[in-house]
Design an enzyme around this catalytic site. Structure first.
Site, PDB file in Angstrom:
ATOM      1  N   SER A 118      -3.333  -9.410   8.773  1.00 45.82           N
ATOM      2  CA  SER A 118      -2.505  -7.839   8.209  1.00 45.82           C
ATOM      3  C   SER A 118      -1.925  -8.076  10.117  1.00 45.82           C
ATOM      4  O   SER A 118      -2.313  -8.282  10.881  1.00 45.82           O
ATOM      5  CB  SER A 118      -4.092  -6.734   8.690  1.00 45.82           C
ATOM      6  OG  SER A 118      -3.444  -5.575   8.684  1.00 45.82           O
ATOM      7  N   ARG A 156       2.235   4.898  17.005  1.00 45.91           N
ATOM      8  CA  ARG A 156       1.560   6.203  16.218  1.00 45.91           C
ATOM      9  C   ARG A 156       2.109   7.407  16.449  1.00 45.91           C
ATOM     10  O   ARG A 156       3.049   8.530  15.808  1.00 45.91           O
ATOM     11  CB  ARG A 156      -0.236   6.543  16.131  1.00 45.91           C
ATOM     12  CG  ARG A 156      -0.258   4.833  15.379  1.00 45.91           C
ATOM     13  CD  ARG A 156       0.598   4.279  14.588  1.00 45.91           C
ATOM     14  NE  ARG A 156       0.025   3.154  13.798  1.00 45.91           N
ATOM     15  CZ  ARG A 156       1.089   1.680  13.829  1.00 45.91           C
ATOM     16  NH1 ARG A 156       1.722   1.526  14.111  1.00 45.91           N
ATOM     17  NH2 ARG A 156       0.287   0.805  12.724  1.00 45.91           N
ATOM     18  N   ASP A 162      -5.646   4.171  13.333  1.00 46.28           N
ATOM     19  CA  ASP A 162      -4.437   4.674  13.295  1.00 46.28           C
ATOM     20  C   ASP A 162      -4.614   6.207  12.319  1.00 46.28           C
ATOM     21  O   ASP A 162      -3.406   6.988  12.807  1.00 46.28           O
ATOM     22  CB  ASP A 162      -3.380   3.561  12.141  1.00 46.28           C
ATOM     23  CG  ASP A 162      -3.354   2.566  13.153  1.00 46.28           C
ATOM     24  OD1 ASP A 162      -2.689   3.088  14.645  1.00 46.28           O
ATOM     25  OD2 ASP A 162      -2.253   1.783  12.675  1.00 46.28           O
ATOM     26  N   ASP A 177       0.936  -1.027   0.672  1.00 49.19           N
ATOM     27  CA  ASP A 177      -0.136  -0.056  -0.060  1.00 49.19           C
ATOM     28  C   ASP A 177       0.683   1.572   0.014  1.00 49.19           C
ATOM     29  O   ASP A 177       0.552   2.186  -1.091  1.00 49.19           O
ATOM     30  CB  ASP A 177      -1.288  -0.205   1.000  1.00 49.19           C
ATOM     31  CG  ASP A 177      -2.155  -0.894   0.979  1.00 49.19           C
ATOM     32  OD1 ASP A 177      -2.741  -1.644  -0.352  1.00 49.19           O
ATOM     33  OD2 ASP A 177      -2.778  -1.599   2.131  1.00 49.19           O
TER      34      ASP A 177
END
Length: 400
Positions: free
Chosen positions: A175, A95, A124, A14
């Site tokens: 994932s 993050r 996220d 991605d």
């Protein structure tokens, strides 16, 4: 001058496709930024080179493992951080440090925007974008995967058309996100909450049902932070890494839960966090030994709110900063050793000691040497229960 965008780059499909997409859709140059927060796996130099091959004008790798441990994992330990009383905030903690470096890179390379590879269903996207709002409200944010409707099939086709160096044939059914503090897995068969997680989903932890010799570790804390294992002083990065190995070998830290996402949906999540569960278990137990009762009671509510703020993407918020001030103060005497037995998927506290202990054997014992004057208990109970007694008498009088 050509516009520039700093992309949070993982090296996967991605974000690799996003380099070309941003360039094609906006005309901007892309600076790829990869952050090492202890995720392991693929060599980050290969990831840096891949970003350049995919069209990035600059590609930067930052080793942020020490910073992640010091500035993000350490406060989480002091806060006993568990979202919904179970999840140790693995991705949630990484993050904000990524955002911090994205903003720094934007200033360094003269970029006017930041980009991420998040979908519209996850947490996220909120953590990235609200973090940017807090640190650099003048920067704009691009989300190619979310905003372009970029399905995996479209991403693969895009990569094929441009001969991008991405292996999309050996697709993992899950994932995955991982860092020093643990590993997360979702998607595939895990989306059915009735299905038992297949064995291949677990990487950090051994099967806890397999009999093996227990392991015992003594964790030393100073002011609420772990500083040693079995008497050996270690940097937090190394301490966490060793506990991941030792506790993981005993199957400690497997979590299978239905989670309330910030965006309003429930998701089934699989977590592996051997060190996190072991350290949080030990830290909470040492607090029980060293914190005064009212401070301990109040701190439990603070810990829960702290965890919710971080999960909800509000690391850079005034409330979290204020809560940190209380937590730091409360941690000033949380110093001592905790002995933990690791076996059968469980981290069990089997001993604790501290020079700052509030446990008084002479008051607690029922044997010889008891210094607790039990005659004081009657008067204490009479005064403690007096408001209830007065209230009850009124209710009985008025209900006749």
């Amino acid at each position: 001058m050509t516009d520039r965008v700093v992309l949070a780059y993982s090296g996967g499909l991605d974000t690799s496709v996003a380099i070309g997409w941003i360039s094609a859709e906006t005309g901007a140059e892309v600076v790829a930024l990869a952050i090492d927060v202890g995720q392991g796996g693929e060599d980050l130099e290969l990831i840096r080179q891949r970003a350049l091959t995919c069209g990035a004008v600059e590609s930067v790798v930052v080793d942020a493992r020490e910073e992640f441990a010091r500035s993000f994992v350490a406060p989480a330990i002091r806060a006993n951080a568990l979202y919904m009383d179970r999840y140790p905030l693995i991705s949630s903690l990484s993050r904000p440090i990524i955002v911090r470096h994205l903003v720094e890179a934007a200033h360094t390379f003269g970029a006017g925007a930041i980009a991420h590879g998040c979908t519209g269903k996850g947490n996220d996207q909120v953590r990235f974008e609200v973090g940017v709002m807090a640190l650099a409200p003048d920067l704009s944010v691009l989300a190619p995967v979310r905003d372009s409707g970029m399905t995996r099939d479209k991403a693969i086709a895009f990569a094929d058309e441009r001969n991008l160096p991405i292996d999309v044939t050996a697709r993992s059914p899950y994932s995955i996100d991982q860092n020093l503090w643990g590993r997360t897995a979702e998607c595939g068969v895990l989306e059915d909450p009735w299905v038992e997680p297949p064995a291949d989903v677990f990487v950090y932890t051994a099967d806890p049902s397999v009999p093996r010799e227990p392991d015992e570790v003594t964790i030393g804390f100073v002011d609420g932070l772990p500083v040693s294992l079995d008497g050996r002083t270690l940097p937090l990065v190394d301490l966490v890494a060793e506990l991941n190995r030792r506790a993981g070998a005993q199957g400690v830290g497997r979590i299978d839960m239905i989670e309330d996402r910030l965006v309003g949906i429930k998701s089934r999540e699989i977590y592996e966090c051997p060190a996190a569960i072991t350290l949080l278990t030990a830290h909470r137990d040492l607090e029980d030994l060293t914190l005064e009762r009212d401070v301990a009671r109040f701190k439990r509510g603070v810990d829960q709110r702290w965890s919710e703020l971080v999960y909800d993407g509000l690391w850079y918020s005034p409330l979290r900063t204020a809560l940190d001030a209380f937590i730091d103060s409360a941690s000033a005497r949380v110093t001592g050793d905790v002995r933990i037995r690791l076996a059968g998927g469980v981290a069990q506290v089997v001993g604790r000691r501290s020079e700052a202990s509030l446990y008084d054997h002479a008051l607690a014992t029922y044997d010889a040497g008891d210094q607790f004057d039990q005659r004081d208990a009657r008067g204490f109970i009479d005064l403690w229960g007096l408001p209830t007694k007065v209230w009850s008498a009124r209710e009985q009088r008025l209900s006749r």
